[in-house]
Design a protein around this motif. Structure first.
Motif, mmCIF file in Angstrom:
data_model
loop_
_atom_site.group_PDB
_atom_site.id
_atom_site.type_symbol
_atom_site.label_atom_id
_atom_site.label_comp_id
_atom_site.label_asym_id
_atom_site.label_seq_id
_atom_site.Cartn_x
_atom_site.Cartn_y
_atom_site.Cartn_z
ATOM 1 N N GLU A 13 2.447 -2.194 8.558
ATOM 2 C CA GLU A 13 1.259 -2.768 9.201
ATOM 3 C C GLU A 13 -0.004 -2.008 8.823
ATOM 4 O OE1 GLU A 13 1.073 -5.670 10.751
ATOM 5 O OE2 GLU A 13 3.173 -5.784 10.103
ATOM 6 N N HIS A 14 0.091 -0.674 8.728
ATOM 7 C CA HIS A 14 -1.059 0.112 8.283
ATOM 8 C C HIS A 14 -1.528 -0.360 6.907
ATOM 9 C CE1 HIS A 14 -1.370 3.023 11.465
ATOM 10 N NE2 HIS A 14 -0.178 3.568 11.256
ATOM 11 N N VAL A 15 -0.589 -0.530 5.998
ATOM 12 C CA VAL A 15 -0.935 -0.896 4.622
ATOM 13 C C VAL A 15 -1.491 -2.314 4.565
ATOM 14 C CG1 VAL A 15 -0.008 -1.297 2.316
ATOM 15 C CG2 VAL A 15 0.673 0.733 3.598
ATOM 16 N N LEU A 16 -0.885 -3.232 5.297
ATOM 17 C CA LEU A 16 -1.390 -4.609 5.304
ATOM 18 C C LEU A 16 -2.807 -4.662 5.861
ATOM 19 C CD1 LEU A 16 1.737 -6.686 6.395
ATOM 20 C CD2 LEU A 16 0.888 -6.211 4.095
ATOM 21 N N ASP A 17 -3.099 -3.836 6.857
ATOM 22 C CA ASP A 17 -4.464 -3.768 7.384
ATOM 23 C C ASP A 17 -5.430 -3.249 6.326
ATOM 24 O OD1 ASP A 17 -3.631 -4.707 9.831
ATOM 25 O OD2 ASP A 17 -3.591 -2.735 10.809
ATOM 26 N N ASN A 18 -5.011 -2.215 5.582
ATOM 27 C CA ASN A 18 -5.862 -1.671 4.519
ATOM 28 C C ASN A 18 -6.140 -2.711 3.447
ATOM 29 O OD1 ASN A 18 -5.929 0.830 5.766
ATOM 30 N ND2 ASN A 18 -4.305 1.707 4.510
ATOM 31 N N GLY A 62 4.035 -11.863 -1.552
ATOM 32 C CA GLY A 62 4.830 -11.624 -2.754
ATOM 33 C C GLY A 62 4.819 -10.188 -3.211
ATOM 34 N N ARG A 63 4.094 -9.344 -2.506
ATOM 35 C CA ARG A 63 4.031 -7.927 -2.855
ATOM 36 C C ARG A 63 4.315 -7.104 -1.590
ATOM 37 N NH1 ARG A 63 -0.445 -10.101 -6.026
ATOM 38 N NH2 ARG A 63 0.024 -9.918 -8.270
ATOM 39 N N GLU A 64 3.265 -6.521 -1.008
ATOM 40 C CA GLU A 64 3.462 -5.650 0.155
ATOM 41 C C GLU A 64 4.050 -6.396 1.355
ATOM 42 O OE1 GLU A 64 0.236 -3.965 -2.441
ATOM 43 O OE2 GLU A 64 0.635 -5.941 -1.566
ATOM 44 N N ALA A 65 3.767 -7.671 1.457
ATOM 45 C CA ALA A 65 4.330 -8.443 2.570
ATOM 46 C C ALA A 65 5.851 -8.487 2.514
ATOM 47 C CB ALA A 65 3.757 -9.861 2.566
ATOM 48 N N ASP A 66 6.415 -8.248 1.347
ATOM 49 C CA ASP A 66 7.873 -8.236 1.185
ATOM 50 C C ASP A 66 8.489 -6.872 1.485
ATOM 51 O OD1 ASP A 66 7.724 -10.878 0.472
ATOM 52 O OD2 ASP A 66 7.889 -10.510 -1.687
ATOM 53 N N GLY A 67 7.649 -5.896 1.875
ATOM 54 C CA GLY A 67 8.204 -4.616 2.304
ATOM 55 C C GLY A 67 8.101 -3.477 1.320
ATOM 56 N N TRP A 68 7.323 -3.659 0.250
ATOM 57 C CA TRP A 68 7.204 -2.628 -0.783
ATOM 58 C C TRP A 68 5.732 -2.264 -1.010
ATOM 59 C CZ3 TRP A 68 11.101 -0.511 -3.987
ATOM 60 C CH2 TRP A 68 12.376 -1.066 -3.828
ATOM 61 N N TYR A 69 5.481 -0.976 -1.249
ATOM 62 C CA TYR A 69 4.211 -0.591 -1.851
ATOM 63 C C TYR A 69 4.163 -1.150 -3.270
ATOM 64 C CZ TYR A 69 2.835 2.897 1.657
ATOM 65 O OH TYR A 69 2.443 3.522 2.805
ATOM 66 N N HIS A 70 2.988 -1.617 -3.680
ATOM 67 C CA HIS A 70 2.795 -2.084 -5.050
ATOM 68 C C HIS A 70 1.620 -1.348 -5.684
ATOM 69 C CE1 HIS A 70 5.369 -5.693 -5.938
ATOM 70 N NE2 HIS A 70 5.679 -5.443 -4.682
ATOM 71 N N ALA A 71 1.774 -1.041 -6.959
ATOM 72 C CA ALA A 71 0.741 -0.331 -7.714
ATOM 73 C C ALA A 71 0.275 -1.191 -8.877
ATOM 74 C CB ALA A 71 1.282 0.999 -8.240
#
Length: 289
Positions: free
Chosen positions: A243-248, A258-267
């Motif tokens: 949730e922190h990352v999705l807020d950022n 298709g990226r962070e919403a699926d549970g992974w950090y993406h770079a």
């Protein structure tokens, strides 16, 4: 990993500082394995293509990389020694190696890595603030050399600069955003005063805005290119971290589907080079995705 014991930094990531400066890498690999940390494996094919391109442009197989945020030398283990990340995870979870002291493990590792040099023309040095991690990677012959310094606080003394000067390329797989454009600028200036400005090849988490870096690179005559795909770093350790990352990302106007919403950090992968090099050999011709 118990969610009750997790602490979070200002970016919403869990705090894992305790694993990055231990006397040996066993806790590092054990913890990151639990989080499905995969970015070194995801990054390796891109780095190998860049190494080939840089060699082609230099007309020589000899190449020097500086791994920024090198920790225990995981990128060097993969790129120079040809050891897969899964092999590293299994190695440092081996029942026999779990029982030895750090000094003995370093001696065992020295024999292991010295006998596995897949690319003898590739020199890899490391730079990290974690003194024990860098020291271990050098003692175990994972890195060719290393330096534990913080370029955020000031430039390197001349002797330290000499230890890491001459890099043809600076690489990283996760420290950008925690180190700022100040560190990268000092590395560029070190190259400009020595062997020439290095290529900058960085995997950067999407939650870190690129504008300060792009402005600094442009001021030094660099062009920045990105690949049209993203790369997984690791799974989120908890629902709270997610949730922190999705807020950022929402604050940056970035879509996590298709990226962070699926549970992974993406770079993202970002390659910054002097304009002449970028025009002569665009990133799209080096790495095809």
């Amino acid at each position: 990993m118990s969610s009750e014991s997790l602490r979070y930094d200002n970016n919403g990531k869990i705090v894992l500082g305790q694993i990055y400066n231990e006397p040996d890498p066993r806790a590092y690999y054990s913890t990151l394995r639990q989080l499905d940390y995969v970015i070194p494996d995801e990054a390796a094919p891109v780095f190998r293509e860049l190494v080939a391109a840089r060699r082609q442009m230099r007309g020589s197989p000899e190449l020097s990389l500086l791994d920024l945020g090198c920790s225990y030398g995981v990128n060097a283990a993969i790129l120079k020694h040809g050891v897969a990340l899964d092999t590293l995870y299994r190695r440092y979870d081996d029942a026999q190696l779990r029982e030895v002291d750090p000094g003995t493990l370093a001696a065992i590792d020295h024999e292991f890595y010295a006998a596995r040099v897949a690319d003898p023309h590739l020199e890899i040095k490391g730079l990290d603030v974690a003194e024990r991690a860098v020291g271990y990677a050098v003692a175990a012959s994972i890195l060719d050399d290393g330096l534990a310094r913080d370029l955020e606080s000031g430039p390197l003394p001349p002797r330290d600069g000499e230890a890491i000067a001459g890099a043809d390329m600076v690489i990283s797989t996760g420290c950008i955003g925690y180190v700022t454009d100040r560190t990268l600028q000092r590395l560029i200036e070190l190259g400009e005063a020595g062997e020439g400005p290095p290529w900058m090849a960085h995997f950067v988490l999407r939650m870190f805005p690129p504008e300060p870096f792009d402005a600094m690179f442009e001021a030094h005559g660099y062009v920045t290119e990105t690949l049209p795909v993203t790369f997984r770093q690791r799974r989120f350790a908890s629902a709270e971290e997610r949730e922190h990352v999705l807020d950022n990302l929402s604050a940056l106007g970035l879509d996590p589907v298709g990226r962070e919403a699926d549970g992974w950090y993406h770079a993202e992968f970002r390659l910054s080079r002097p304009r002449k090099d970028a025009e002569e050999l665009p990133l799209a011709r080096i790495v095809r995705h």
